[in-house]
Write a protein that holds these residues in place. Structure first.
Motif, PDB file in Angstrom:
ATOM      1  N   MET A   1     -70.268 -33.555 -18.745  1.00 55.15           N
ATOM      2  CA  MET A   1     -69.746 -33.301 -20.087  1.00 55.15           C
ATOM      3  C   MET A   1     -68.307 -32.813 -19.957  1.00 55.15           C
ATOM      4  N   SER A   2     -67.436 -33.410 -20.728  1.00 55.94           N
ATOM      5  CA  SER A   2     -66.026 -33.025 -20.681  1.00 55.94           C
ATOM      6  C   SER A   2     -65.806 -31.743 -21.474  1.00 55.94           C
ATOM      7  N   PHE A   3     -64.690 -31.106 -21.168  1.00 51.10           N
ATOM      8  CA  PHE A   3     -64.340 -29.892 -21.896  1.00 51.10           C
ATOM      9  C   PHE A   3     -64.160 -30.180 -23.380  1.00 51.10           C
ATOM     10  N   GLN A   4     -63.629 -31.362 -23.702  1.00 51.48           N
ATOM     11  CA  GLN A   4     -63.402 -31.713 -25.100  1.00 51.48           C
ATOM     12  C   GLN A   4     -64.707 -31.736 -25.876  1.00 51.48           C
ATOM     13  N   ARG A   5     -65.771 -32.232 -25.263  1.00 52.50           N
ATOM     14  CA  ARG A   5     -67.068 -32.248 -25.945  1.00 52.50           C
ATOM     15  C   ARG A   5     -67.558 -30.832 -26.209  1.00 52.50           C
ATOM     16  N   VAL A   6     -67.332 -29.944 -25.257  1.00 49.30           N
ATOM     17  CA  VAL A   6     -67.738 -28.547 -25.449  1.00 49.30           C
ATOM     18  C   VAL A   6     -66.969 -27.954 -26.631  1.00 49.30           C
ATOM     19  N   TYR A   7     -65.684 -28.221 -26.692  1.00 51.95           N
ATOM     20  CA  TYR A   7     -64.882 -27.743 -27.824  1.00 51.95           C
ATOM     21  C   TYR A   7     -65.384 -28.328 -29.146  1.00 51.95           C
ATOM     22  N   ASP A   8     -65.727 -29.610 -29.144  1.00 52.31           N
ATOM     23  CA  ASP A   8     -66.231 -30.251 -30.362  1.00 52.31           C
ATOM     24  C   ASP A   8     -67.539 -29.607 -30.825  1.00 52.31           C
ATOM     25  N   ILE A   9     -68.433 -29.359 -29.873  1.00 50.71           N
ATOM     26  CA  ILE A   9     -69.719 -28.760 -30.219  1.00 50.71           C
ATOM     27  C   ILE A   9     -69.530 -27.341 -30.734  1.00 50.71           C
ATOM     28  N   ALA A  10     -68.743 -26.550 -30.017  1.00 52.06           N
ATOM     29  CA  ALA A  10     -68.495 -25.171 -30.450  1.00 52.06           C
ATOM     30  C   ALA A  10     -67.756 -25.152 -31.786  1.00 52.06           C
ATOM     31  N   GLY A  11     -66.839 -26.099 -31.976  1.00 52.04           N
ATOM     32  CA  GLY A  11     -66.123 -26.184 -33.255  1.00 52.04           C
ATOM     33  C   GLY A  11     -67.050 -26.497 -34.408  1.00 52.04           C
ATOM     34  N   SER A  12     -68.024 -27.373 -34.175  1.00 52.24           N
ATOM     35  CA  SER A  12     -68.987 -27.682 -35.239  1.00 52.24           C
ATOM     36  C   SER A  12     -69.825 -26.457 -35.567  1.00 52.24           C
ATOM     37  N   ALA A  13     -70.135 -25.651 -34.556  1.00 55.48           N
ATOM     38  CA  ALA A  13     -70.880 -24.412 -34.799  1.00 55.48           C
ATOM     39  C   ALA A  13     -70.045 -23.433 -35.627  1.00 55.48           C
ATOM     40  N   LEU A  14     -68.756 -23.346 -35.317  1.00 54.08           N
ATOM     41  CA  LEU A  14     -67.867 -22.463 -36.086  1.00 54.08           C
ATOM     42  C   LEU A  14     -67.794 -22.894 -37.553  1.00 54.08           C
ATOM     43  N   GLN A  15     -67.682 -24.198 -37.788  1.00 49.53           N
ATOM     44  CA  GLN A  15     -67.636 -24.698 -39.164  1.00 49.53           C
ATOM     45  C   GLN A  15     -68.943 -24.410 -39.899  1.00 49.53           C
ATOM     46  N   ALA A  16     -70.059 -24.612 -39.222  1.00 53.82           N
ATOM     47  CA  ALA A  16     -71.366 -24.377 -39.848  1.00 53.82           C
ATOM     48  C   ALA A  16     -71.536 -22.911 -40.210  1.00 53.82           C
ATOM     49  N   GLN A  17     -71.177 -22.025 -39.300  1.00 56.10           N
ATOM     50  CA  GLN A  17     -71.350 -20.599 -39.577  1.00 56.10           C
ATOM     51  C   GLN A  17     -70.358 -20.099 -40.624  1.00 56.10           C
ATOM     52  N   THR A  18     -69.190 -20.714 -40.693  1.00 56.44           N
ATOM     53  CA  THR A  18     -68.239 -20.365 -41.750  1.00 56.44           C
ATOM     54  C   THR A  18     -68.810 -20.759 -43.111  1.00 56.44           C
ATOM     55  N   SER A  19     -69.405 -21.929 -43.179  1.00 54.19           N
ATOM     56  CA  SER A  19     -70.051 -22.371 -44.419  1.00 54.19           C
ATOM     57  C   SER A  19     -71.184 -21.423 -44.793  1.00 54.19           C
ATOM     58  N   ARG A  20     -71.947 -21.024 -43.813  1.00 55.26           N
ATOM     59  CA  ARG A  20     -73.052 -20.084 -44.053  1.00 55.26           C
ATOM     60  C   ARG A  20     -72.533 -18.754 -44.583  1.00 55.26           C
ATOM     61  N   MET A  21     -71.435 -18.260 -44.010  1.00 54.83           N
ATOM     62  CA  MET A  21     -70.844 -17.000 -44.485  1.00 54.83           C
ATOM     63  C   MET A  21     -70.302 -17.149 -45.901  1.00 54.83           C
ATOM     64  N   ASN A  22     -69.742 -18.308 -46.222  1.00 54.68           N
ATOM     65  CA  ASN A  22     -69.245 -18.542 -47.586  1.00 54.68           C
ATOM     66  C   ASN A  22     -70.376 -18.503 -48.607  1.00 54.68           C
ATOM     67  N   ARG A 114     -73.106 -13.229 -35.771  1.00 54.33           N
ATOM     68  CA  ARG A 114     -73.414 -13.273 -34.338  1.00 54.33           C
ATOM     69  C   ARG A 114     -73.339 -14.700 -33.801  1.00 54.33           C
ATOM     70  N   SER A 115     -73.799 -15.654 -34.572  1.00 55.85           N
ATOM     71  CA  SER A 115     -73.706 -17.055 -34.152  1.00 55.85           C
ATOM     72  C   SER A 115     -72.256 -17.491 -34.034  1.00 55.85           C
ATOM     73  N   PHE A 116     -71.437 -17.049 -34.971  1.00 62.38           N
ATOM     74  CA  PHE A 116     -70.001 -17.360 -34.936  1.00 62.38           C
ATOM     75  C   PHE A 116     -69.377 -16.766 -33.674  1.00 62.38           C
ATOM     76  N   GLU A 117     -69.699 -15.492 -33.392  1.00 63.59           N
ATOM     77  CA  GLU A 117     -69.170 -14.829 -32.203  1.00 63.59           C
ATOM     78  C   GLU A 117     -69.599 -15.554 -30.926  1.00 63.59           C
ATOM     79  N   SER A 118     -70.828 -16.057 -30.901  1.00 68.71           N
ATOM     80  CA  SER A 118     -71.313 -16.794 -29.725  1.00 68.71           C
ATOM     81  C   SER A 118     -70.501 -18.064 -29.502  1.00 68.71           C
ATOM     82  N   ALA A 119     -70.195 -18.774 -30.574  1.00 65.11           N
ATOM     83  CA  ALA A 119     -69.396 -19.995 -30.454  1.00 65.11           C
ATOM     84  C   ALA A 119     -67.980 -19.669 -29.986  1.00 65.11           C
ATOM     85  N   VAL A 120     -67.421 -18.581 -30.476  1.00 66.17           N
ATOM     86  CA  VAL A 120     -66.090 -18.156 -30.023  1.00 66.17           C
ATOM     87  C   VAL A 120     -66.144 -17.800 -28.542  1.00 66.17           C
ATOM     88  N   GLU A 121     -67.215 -17.158 -28.107  1.00 67.55           N
ATOM     89  CA  GLU A 121     -67.385 -16.812 -26.690  1.00 67.55           C
ATOM     90  C   GLU A 121     -67.447 -18.073 -25.824  1.00 67.55           C
TER      91      GLU A 121
END
Length: 139
Positions: A1-22, A114-121
């Motif tokens: 798995m490339s680093f870019q895929r990891v960024y894409d996956i973590a980025g999707s988690a950040l977007q999802a948790q931002t929507s959840r917080m909204n 906490r999910s957002f923080e995990s994705a940032v980590e």
């Protein structure tokens, strides 16, 4: 798995948790709102998440991100209260308070945070790995 895929996956988690917080913020902001009828009363909203699988060019599974499939109203019914002196009371003297459980929303907010923080980590760890690789190349 490339680093870019990891960024894409973590980025999707950040977007999802931002929507959840909204949605949590909207629910908490409207928790004390009152309406004259059950139909007009605010109902809590919840995001619906869907898994998005990522595949390599060879068709192998490379990871799975998350997508926001939609935002739906909760099934929780507004609370009817008899308050004939309230300015929004209907002909029967009832008002309808928002169908929001503040304790559930606070728990959801903590979980989303906490999910957002995990994705940032994860992103931070990948950055460290990339930096380590760059340092190896300079030796």
């Amino acid at each position: 798995m490339s680093f870019q895929r990891v960024y894409d996956i973590a980025g999707s988690a950040l977007q999802a948790q931002t929507s959840r917080m909204n949605t949590v913020a909207s629910n908490l902001a409207n928790a004390g709102s009152v309406a004259a009828s059950e139909e007009e009363a605010y109902r809590a909203i919840k995001p619906v998440f869907a898994t998005v699988y990522q595949q390599t060019q060879a068709g192998e599974l490379a990871g799975a991100g998350v997508n926001i499939a939609g935002v739906l109203p909760s099934d929780r019914q507004p609370e009817q209260r008899y308050q004939p002196d309230h300015p929004l009371a209907n002909d029967d003297g009832n008002v309808y308070y928002a169908g929001v459980n503040v304790m559930e929303e606070m728990a959801d907010m903590m979980s989303a945070s906490r999910s957002f923080e995990s994705a940032v980590e994860v992103i931070g760890r990948v950055n460290s790995m990339q930096q380590g690789l760059l340092n190896l190349g300079q030796r």
